[in-house]
Design an enzyme around this catalytic site. Structure first.
Site, short mmCIF file in Angstrom:
data_model
loop_
_atom_site.label_atom_id
_atom_site.label_comp_id
_atom_site.label_asym_id
_atom_site.label_seq_id
_atom_site.Cartn_x
_atom_site.Cartn_y
_atom_site.Cartn_z
N THR A 7 0.84 -1.20 0.00
CA THR A 7 0.00 0.00 0.00
C THR A 7 0.87 1.25 0.00
O THR A 7 0.64 2.18 -0.79
CB THR A 7 -0.93 -0.01 1.24
OG1 THR A 7 -1.76 -1.17 1.16
CG2 THR A 7 -1.79 1.23 1.28
N CYS A 64 -17.58 -5.49 2.16
CA CYS A 64 -18.74 -5.13 2.98
C CYS A 64 -18.71 -3.63 3.18
O CYS A 64 -17.76 -3.09 3.72
CB CYS A 64 -18.65 -5.85 4.31
SG CYS A 64 -20.18 -5.73 5.22
N1 PLP Z 1 -1.61 -4.46 -4.30
C1 PLP Z 1 -2.14 -5.68 -4.50
C2 PLP Z 1 -2.37 -6.15 -5.89
C3 PLP Z 1 -2.47 -6.49 -3.43
O1 PLP Z 1 -3.01 -7.70 -3.63
C4 PLP Z 1 -2.25 -6.00 -2.11
C5 PLP Z 1 -2.62 -6.81 -0.93
O2 PLP Z 1 -3.69 -7.39 -0.88
C6 PLP Z 1 -1.69 -4.73 -1.96
C7 PLP Z 1 -1.38 -3.99 -3.08
C8 PLP Z 1 -1.44 -4.15 -0.60
O3 PLP Z 1 -0.27 -4.69 -0.03
P1 PLP Z 1 -0.03 -4.58 1.54
O4 PLP Z 1 -0.99 -5.51 2.19
O5 PLP Z 1 1.40 -4.99 1.74
O6 PLP Z 1 -0.25 -3.15 1.92
#
Ligand code: PLP
Length: 384
Positions: A71, A324
């Protein structure tokens, strides 16, 4: 018997990673910015991890910035790149409707602060046709962000082609490679991207650690203000045990990539074929190239959340893409962007396999699933 078919949500920590993290936490406790022995030891540990992550994705160690996860990497890439490009008068961002919220919501947020944004729809296969991007690009486009592999359906985008289009238009290209790293080979240089996001916990590393690969020469403003860590791009004392764990996970992933990919593709194909054969009115969502561990299957006439709970009661963990919000289930935005009906989206289940997945587990799922679906369908039919 507990079966975990939700590796795209997160993966278990590899024991070798856990050992390295514990040792780093206990023994490598110095602040990497300190000049003395303890600090330099921690700095060396981070540099080793940086080299391992760079090697996994085909970049140089100096191009890897450690973050708190996928993220933050997405935010740093898009916000940081966009802010740098704004100085050159470019204020248009392009992304795809199937992106993770970390990308979509970042683009949306910038859209409320003077940026023009374009969110492209994808084909029913889950793939973004390059022509759609070509038509969306303008002389004002600062950045294009399209994910490498999708978390819900596993489809792999034609990144090299898309990145070439962005580059020809003078825009930066970012790819969220969180779901492809460790599953398929990645070569950031070969793909021709400028920025790529990674997350340790999707490849048997710890949660709360990620990386952004930034091609040398790409201008990017930091999103956080603070110290001078990570070459002035990401301030804050580094999470040394987490980064060390990410490094070990990256090294193991590189070693296991080919064998694990082939094994999981065979297992996933058997699971998929079995479900389609044994459960009437099922269909696979997404087509074309996919990461080897993922399949997304719609089961007509069944609410996916009810099936998820029924399988959980049988000891099998799967997931749905529904979110949700205010007490109601919103259909997956990914399946929606692929043009699937709400009904079909809300009856879709994701199976994502991983290093520990076995033939026996797939056999067990195939024994349990037809009955679980039949019971839920009977219930729906009675309540109609
Ligand atoms: N991008 C994608 C495609 C993801 O699947 C995820 C996690 O589910 C993320 C970003 C976010 O990563 P993090 O959980 O390390 O913040």
């Amino acid at each position: 018997m507990r079966i975990y078919f939700d590796h795209n949500a997160t993966t278990p920590l590899d024991p070798e990673v856990a050992d390295a993290m514990l040792a780093a936490g206990l023994e490598t406790f110095g602040n990497p910015s300190s000049v003395h022995h303890f600090g330099q030891r921690a700095k060396t540990a981070i540099d080793e991890a940086r080299s391992a992550v760079a090697a996994l994705v085909g970049g140089e160690p100096s191009e890897v910035v450690f973050t708190s996860g996928g993220t933050e990497s997405d935010n740093l890439a898009i916000r940081g790149g966009a802010m740098a490009a704004a100085a050159a008068g470019r204020r248009h961002l392009v992304t795809a409707g199937i992106e993770h919220e970390a990308v979509l919501n970042t683009v949306t947020a910038l859209g409320k602060h003077g940026w023009t944004t374009t969110v492209l729809g994808v084909a029913a296969s889950g793939i973004l046709p390059p022509d759609r991007l070509r038509e969306a690009l303008t002389p004002e486009t600062a950045m294009v962000s399209v994910m490498h592999a999708n978390n819900e359906v596993g489809t792999i985008q034609p990144i090299a082609e898309l990145a070439a289009l962005a580059r020809a238009a003078g825009a930066l290209f970012h790819t969220d490679a969180v779901q492809s790293a460790g599953k398929i080979p990645i070569d950031v240089r070969g793909l021709g991207v400028d920025l790529a996001s990674f997350s340790a916990h999707k490849l048997y590393g710890p949660k709360g650690v990620g990386a952004l690969w930034i091609r040398r020469g790409v201008r990017l403003l930091p999103v956080l203000s603070g110290g001078r860590q990570e070459r002035n791009r990401r301030p804050g004392t580094e999470n040394v045990p987490g980064i060390v764990g990410f490094g070990v996970a990256a090294r193991l992933a590189a070693q296991r990539l080919d064998d694990m990919g082939a094994r999981l593709a065979a297992l996933r194909d058997r699971l998929e074929a079995g479900v389609l054969a044994l459960v009437p009115r099922t269909a696979v969502n997404g087509a074309g190239p996919r990461v080897p561990n993922t399949t997304n299957i719609s089961v007509a006439g069944v609410e996916a959340e009810s099936l998820l709970i029924a399988l959980d009661l049988e000891g099998i963990a799967v997931s749905t893409g529904s979110a949700c919000s205010s007490g109601t289930l919103e259909p997956s935005h990914v399946l929606k962007a692929m043009g699937l009906s709400n009904d079909r989206s809300q009856s879709s289940i994701r199976f994502s396999l991983g290093a520990g997945s076995t033939d026996g587990e797939v056999d067990h799922l195939l024994e349990v699933l037809p009955g679980a679906v039949a019971r839920l369908r009977a219930l729906t039919d009675r309540t109609r």
